[in-house]
Design a protein around this motif. Structure first.
Motif, PDB file in Angstrom:
ATOM      1  N   UNK A  40      47.381  46.908  39.332  1.00 54.91           N
ATOM      2  CA  UNK A  40      47.505  48.037  38.295  1.00 54.91           C
ATOM      3  C   UNK A  40      48.802  48.312  38.039  1.00 54.91           C
ATOM      4  N   UNK A  41      49.023  48.905  36.941  1.00 56.71           N
ATOM      5  CA  UNK A  41      50.495  49.232  36.545  1.00 56.71           C
ATOM      6  C   UNK A  41      51.279  50.020  37.550  1.00 56.71           C
ATOM      7  N   UNK A  42      52.494  49.449  37.946  1.00 61.31           N
ATOM      8  CA  UNK A  42      53.138  50.348  38.963  1.00 61.31           C
ATOM      9  C   UNK A  42      52.688  49.796  40.362  1.00 61.31           C
ATOM     10  N   UNK A  43      51.827  49.119  40.585  1.00 63.97           N
ATOM     11  CA  UNK A  43      51.469  49.217  41.952  1.00 63.97           C
ATOM     12  C   UNK A  43      51.252  47.453  42.175  1.00 63.97           C
ATOM     13  N   UNK A  44      51.286  47.196  43.690  1.00 67.36           N
ATOM     14  CA  UNK A  44      51.109  46.018  44.195  1.00 67.36           C
ATOM     15  C   UNK A  44      49.822  45.260  43.905  1.00 67.36           C
ATOM     16  N   UNK A  45      49.615  44.029  43.941  1.00 68.94           N
ATOM     17  CA  UNK A  45      48.745  43.181  43.863  1.00 68.94           C
ATOM     18  C   UNK A  45      47.784  43.541  44.817  1.00 68.94           C
ATOM     19  N   UNK A  89      40.557  54.158  37.374  1.00 71.38           N
ATOM     20  CA  UNK A  89      41.273  53.432  38.285  1.00 71.38           C
ATOM     21  C   UNK A  89      41.002  51.784  38.323  1.00 71.38           C
ATOM     22  N   UNK A  90      40.292  51.333  38.017  1.00 66.23           N
ATOM     23  CA  UNK A  90      39.758  49.789  37.937  1.00 66.23           C
ATOM     24  C   UNK A  90      40.617  49.050  36.944  1.00 66.23           C
ATOM     25  N   UNK A  91      41.396  49.886  36.130  1.00 66.49           N
ATOM     26  CA  UNK A  91      42.487  49.437  34.983  1.00 66.49           C
ATOM     27  C   UNK A  91      43.557  48.538  35.716  1.00 66.49           C
ATOM     28  N   UNK A  92      43.506  47.276  35.404  1.00 64.63           N
ATOM     29  CA  UNK A  92      44.442  46.257  36.092  1.00 64.63           C
ATOM     30  C   UNK A  92      44.223  45.058  35.274  1.00 64.63           C
ATOM     31  N   UNK A  93      45.416  44.304  35.673  1.00 59.20           N
ATOM     32  CA  UNK A  93      45.368  42.699  35.577  1.00 59.20           C
ATOM     33  C   UNK A  93      44.529  42.280  36.603  1.00 59.20           C
ATOM     34  N   UNK A  94      43.440  41.454  36.298  1.00 56.83           N
ATOM     35  CA  UNK A  94      42.658  40.622  37.191  1.00 56.83           C
ATOM     36  C   UNK A  94      43.134  39.374  37.300  1.00 56.83           C
ATOM     37  N   UNK A  95      43.368  38.767  38.579  1.00 59.51           N
ATOM     38  CA  UNK A  95      43.629  37.332  38.869  1.00 59.51           C
ATOM     39  C   UNK A  95      42.792  36.729  39.625  1.00 59.51           C
ATOM     40  N   UNK A  96      42.508  35.480  39.222  1.00 62.76           N
ATOM     41  CA  UNK A  96      41.460  34.612  40.127  1.00 62.76           C
ATOM     42  C   UNK A  96      42.504  33.971  41.114  1.00 62.76           C
ATOM     43  N   UNK A  97      41.972  33.666  42.247  1.00 62.93           N
ATOM     44  CA  UNK A  97      42.495  33.230  43.244  1.00 62.93           C
ATOM     45  C   UNK A  97      41.717  32.370  44.147  1.00 62.93           C
ATOM     46  N   UNK A  98      42.171  31.048  44.583  1.00 63.14           N
ATOM     47  CA  UNK A  98      41.567  30.147  45.455  1.00 63.14           C
ATOM     48  C   UNK A  98      42.438  29.810  46.428  1.00 63.14           C
ATOM     49  N   UNK A  99      41.752  29.492  47.733  1.00 66.24           N
ATOM     50  CA  UNK A  99      42.458  29.217  48.800  1.00 66.24           C
ATOM     51  C   UNK A  99      41.716  28.203  49.587  1.00 66.24           C
ATOM     52  N   UNK A 100      42.627  27.093  50.040  1.00 67.39           N
ATOM     53  CA  UNK A 100      42.363  25.928  50.491  1.00 67.39           C
ATOM     54  C   UNK A 100      41.819  25.979  52.084  1.00 67.39           C
ATOM     55  N   UNK A 110      45.333  32.157  38.833  1.00 69.04           N
ATOM     56  CA  UNK A 110      45.157  32.278  37.482  1.00 69.04           C
ATOM     57  C   UNK A 110      46.210  32.885  37.008  1.00 69.04           C
ATOM     58  N   UNK A 111      46.154  32.943  35.525  1.00 64.11           N
ATOM     59  CA  UNK A 111      47.199  33.723  34.880  1.00 64.11           C
ATOM     60  C   UNK A 111      46.830  35.006  34.628  1.00 64.11           C
ATOM     61  N   UNK A 112      45.908  35.429  34.907  1.00 64.10           N
ATOM     62  CA  UNK A 112      45.370  36.810  34.919  1.00 64.10           C
ATOM     63  C   UNK A 112      44.777  37.443  33.598  1.00 64.10           C
ATOM     64  N   UNK A 113      43.857  38.489  33.598  1.00 62.42           N
ATOM     65  CA  UNK A 113      43.227  38.868  32.491  1.00 62.42           C
ATOM     66  C   UNK A 113      43.174  40.335  32.581  1.00 62.42           C
ATOM     67  N   UNK A 114      43.387  41.442  31.525  1.00 62.83           N
ATOM     68  CA  UNK A 114      43.706  42.705  31.575  1.00 62.83           C
ATOM     69  C   UNK A 114      42.216  43.200  31.208  1.00 62.83           C
ATOM     70  N   UNK A 115      41.900  44.063  32.034  1.00 61.10           N
ATOM     71  CA  UNK A 115      40.616  45.018  32.081  1.00 61.10           C
ATOM     72  C   UNK A 115      41.134  46.509  31.954  1.00 61.10           C
ATOM     73  N   UNK A 116      40.843  47.099  30.861  1.00 62.57           N
ATOM     74  CA  UNK A 116      41.356  48.450  30.543  1.00 62.57           C
ATOM     75  C   UNK A 116      40.002  49.134  30.598  1.00 62.57           C
ATOM     76  N   UNK A 117      40.040  50.367  31.348  1.00 56.42           N
ATOM     77  CA  UNK A 117      38.998  51.053  31.408  1.00 56.42           C
ATOM     78  C   UNK A 117      39.137  52.605  30.775  1.00 56.42           C
ATOM     79  N   UNK A 118      38.685  52.884  29.610  1.00 57.12           N
ATOM     80  CA  UNK A 118      38.977  54.188  28.930  1.00 57.12           C
ATOM     81  C   UNK A 118      37.978  55.211  29.409  1.00 57.12           C
ATOM     82  N   UNK A 119      38.740  56.522  29.629  1.00 58.68           N
ATOM     83  CA  UNK A 119      37.927  57.805  30.243  1.00 58.68           C
ATOM     84  C   UNK A 119      37.653  58.545  29.062  1.00 58.68           C
TER      85      UNK A 119
END
Length: 119
Positions: A40-45, A89-100, A110-119
């Motif tokens: 989310x903006x201003x927060x850690x992944x 509060x779910x508004x954020x850039x969502x990143x796909x991840x993979x673990x070996x 992944x490169x990330x995809x933005x989800x914006x939730x309007x109230x």
């Protein structure tokens, strides 16, 4: 190497639903799990959900339990995140991840995809 490409996301109203997709290519046989993180903006992944390749066991962050569902299509090397009852509060850039195998942290992003939730 593994490449991850996300799709989905966009603008949605609070209480609505969105589905994200993540297609993996390359050395996918080396992967133990795939999942999603968000920033989310201003927060850690932060962690959202994981799904194992073998057995399909899942884990979720407490903040999304009961609202988000992770699933996979092994034949298509694709993982999905169904997001229901979205909150602002779910508004954020969502990143796909993979673990070996043998890794406890993501090896690929992944490169990330933005989800914006309007109230």
């Amino acid at each position: 190497q593994v490449q991850l490409v996300e799709s989905g996301g966009g603008l949605v109203q609070a209480g609505g639903s969105v589905r994200l997709s993540c297609a993996a290519s390359g050395r996918t046989f080396s992967l133990n799990a795939m999942g999603w993180f968000r920033q989310a903006p201003g927060k850690e992944r932060e962690f959202v959900a994981w799904i194992r390749g073998s057995g399909g066991s899942t884990s979720y962050a407490d903040s999304v339990k009961g609202r988000f569902t992770i699933s996979r299509d092994n034949a298509a090397n694709t993982v999905y995140l169904q997001m229901d009852n979205l909150k602002s509060e779910d508004t954020a850039v969502y990143y796909c991840a993979a673990r070996e195998y043998g890794s406890s942290t993501p090896n690929y992003w992944g490169q990330g995809t933005l989800v914006t939730v309007s109230s």
